[in-house]
Design a protein around this motif. Sequence first.
Motif, PDB file in Angstrom:
ATOM      1  N   THR A 147     -49.680  95.171 -21.584  1.00  8.79           N
ATOM      2  CA  THR A 147     -49.908  94.482 -20.313  1.00  8.79           C
ATOM      3  C   THR A 147     -48.773  93.511 -20.034  1.00  8.79           C
ATOM      4  O   THR A 147     -48.206  92.928 -20.963  1.00  8.79           O
ATOM      5  N   PRO A 204     -52.041  89.269 -22.335  1.00  7.85           N
ATOM      6  CA  PRO A 204     -53.189  89.263 -23.239  1.00  7.85           C
ATOM      7  C   PRO A 204     -53.209  90.445 -24.190  1.00  7.85           C
ATOM      8  O   PRO A 204     -53.954  90.450 -25.160  1.00  7.85           O
ATOM      9  N   ALA A 205     -52.406  91.483 -23.903  1.00  7.88           N
ATOM     10  CA  ALA A 205     -52.376  92.683 -24.747  1.00  7.88           C
ATOM     11  C   ALA A 205     -50.958  93.250 -24.726  1.00  7.88           C
ATOM     12  O   ALA A 205     -50.204  93.028 -23.767  1.00  7.88           O
ATOM     13  N   SER A 222     -51.481  96.763 -16.199  1.00 12.42           N
ATOM     14  CA  SER A 222     -51.663  97.537 -17.423  1.00 12.42           C
ATOM     15  C   SER A 222     -51.505  99.020 -17.103  1.00 12.42           C
ATOM     16  O   SER A 222     -51.454  99.403 -15.921  1.00 12.42           O
ATOM     17  N   CYS A 233     -51.674  90.559 -13.379  1.00 20.40           N
ATOM     18  CA  CYS A 233     -51.349  91.348 -14.573  1.00 20.40           C
ATOM     19  C   CYS A 233     -51.420  92.833 -14.248  1.00 20.40           C
ATOM     20  O   CYS A 233     -52.238  93.263 -13.429  1.00 20.40           O
ATOM     21  N   CYS A 252     -47.790  90.186 -17.318  1.00 20.48           N
ATOM     22  CA  CYS A 252     -48.425  89.240 -16.394  1.00 20.48           C
ATOM     23  C   CYS A 252     -47.390  88.386 -15.688  1.00 20.48           C
ATOM     24  O   CYS A 252     -46.353  88.020 -16.264  1.00 20.48           O
ATOM     25  N   ARG A 286     -60.688  93.427 -19.881  1.00 20.09           N
ATOM     26  CA  ARG A 286     -61.140  92.897 -21.164  1.00 20.09           C
ATOM     27  C   ARG A 286     -62.058  91.714 -20.908  1.00 20.09           C
ATOM     28  O   ARG A 286     -61.700  90.805 -20.175  1.00 20.09           O
TER      29      ARG A 286
END
Length: 674
Positions: A139, A135-136, A255, A253, A141, A263
């Motif tokens: 990150t 998603p970023a 980070s 995930c 996953c 988020r």
Amino acid sequence: DRTMPLARSTGQIPEATWTLGFREMTEPWKGALGCLGVAVFFAMTIGIISWQALEQSPEEWVLRGRAGGVLWERRRGALLLRTLPAGRTVAVITVGGVPAAEPPPPRDRCWHDGGQFCYAWEQDAELRLSLEPPPAPATECYGVRWTPLRPDVMLKNCFSMANISWYGGASVRAQHWPLNGAESPAQPFVSSDFSRNPAGYGPVPERYFLGSTGVTVTVAPDVPLFLSLESNRHFCLESPVGRAAVPLGYLLCVSPDVVAAHRHPRLFPPRRSPIWWYYGPAGSAPKIKRGLRSLAKRLKRHRLEEGVLALGEHCTAILAATDHTPSEQRKRQDAARAWDPSLIAPLQLSITLSPYTSIASPLFLRSLRDGETAGYWLSLQPPVPLLTMWKGRLCACLNVTSEAALSWYLARARRLRQALGATYMVFEGAEGNAFLQQAVPPPAELAGDRYTGVLAAALATLGNTTVISAGARSSHLPLFIQMSPLRSDWSHAGLKGVIPSVLHYSLLGYNFFIPDAIGGSLGSDAPGDPELYVRWLQIVTFLPVMAFSTPPWLCCDTWVLNLTRQCIRRHREFVVPLIIKYSEEWLHLGYPIFRPAWWLSPTDPTAFTIEDEFLIGDEVLVAPITEKGQMWRDIYLPGEGYLWMDTNTARVFDGGTILRNYSGSLAEVPVFVK
């Protein structure tokens, strides 16, 4: 990557040569050679075993990504999530339901695909790991999917709490922060009403878990799920028992830190004024109306005329009785008995409804007479309605899978709101699964918490002045969430549970919640404790809504009444602008409005377990006292490099430090501005 050792060569000697030499030996030489052979055999066996023990690592990489990967640990039978290049283990997932001693690698059935790893335990289960789109940018996953190969295999993945604090997931009766201190047996991960199921999960069980190491675990809504919590050891995701081949899957995930991992983009409803719950005479509509007028006059006399008068479901039903009266009779009713909202102005009115109706009510009897029970109410087998207990009565429950039933219910709510001049509507009873409560398998469209989700989506069409008692993947909707009632005491089921609940709800995206009434609404052994009332008031001042069930003039001395006025003014002038400001940040960046201390200190282990402080955005720290009889406390100021100013004394302190024995009298609450 390591591979298994190759099979040893037999090294056979040609039979003719061996036979000729053996015949020439004398008997003593034969015995000596035999002993030597046995010794060599044992030495080789021990050597091979030692070589395998040293050469084969107890951990094997099974899937590598750019920033980390997943390993299999043989000793515990566990999946390890590890970051690269640091080599830091950020999650340990113990596997149940398959033989732990059997090492998956190197028999990867997906060897041709570098983004996947597949392995099957014969006749037990299949594991599939895959790299998923992040998603970023920072990150990474991994999809984890377990598929049982027999109906009697129960899959179980347990996430260790050793050296990691977990947040999110389930709300429980005695809320802790982090989740590590909670305890619960394995049970369906669905919302429940604590008054009917104290050991169940609360009104906002989101399938999202956040670890202090920067790990998130997200379970899809269509995965049947059981959850268990074992205090300070682990939490476990489990597949239901007794169903044919129910897979267990989730997204894992990682980070750089806990803040980067979280988020939650959402929408937000408008602010509300203080709520004053009505608990006056309720025997008839005239008594309720007189009681409301009396309460409004008392509030005006004490200069507390701002806010909302809230009626419970029982009082709402009495006032709504005319809604079921034939129109001819309604026209003949005495006009003096009609409700006039201007009688309580400038206070506004809130009414309460639920999706339940008593089987003795005119509403249900009329639907029974008209043959509408199968469409309007949940049914075991049409036309037999599914009956359940609600507030001591045997009731039928609204069928949210029927468009006709939902349209009828929403139209009735709008009509009632207009007839009573109500500004707000509260909907109780949204939590739980009526089928599971009766030990009946629910239909697929109502599995898990889908009833709550469908109802929430429908109620959102009534406008953003709607309150609901539960949420299920509905934090994006412009609805207020009513928190569960708390005990009138100092425990985690009472005052100490307020801040953990605030942090839990906000982390899951439910930033616009209505906390329980100041002082708690569930009885205790020592009701009417002024100190408890004041400490509760000091916390709620900094939350989205201030709710009262006991007015200050009934519980305490005059100074508490004056303090209440000051707190309401501070809420209106200082807190509400902050909430509006950080609502925009929440909307665009997904940051919660009410944040834990680790939000500004994401790598400081001290911050991970602080449950009696909270931040509003990044700029205000609230550190109330939650211990009975205490007038001081230790305060952790997060954010090394920041400066914090005490709003009471204007003294300035460094962030990343702890203030020991800091004063917090009954007249003030420690609040710091960054």
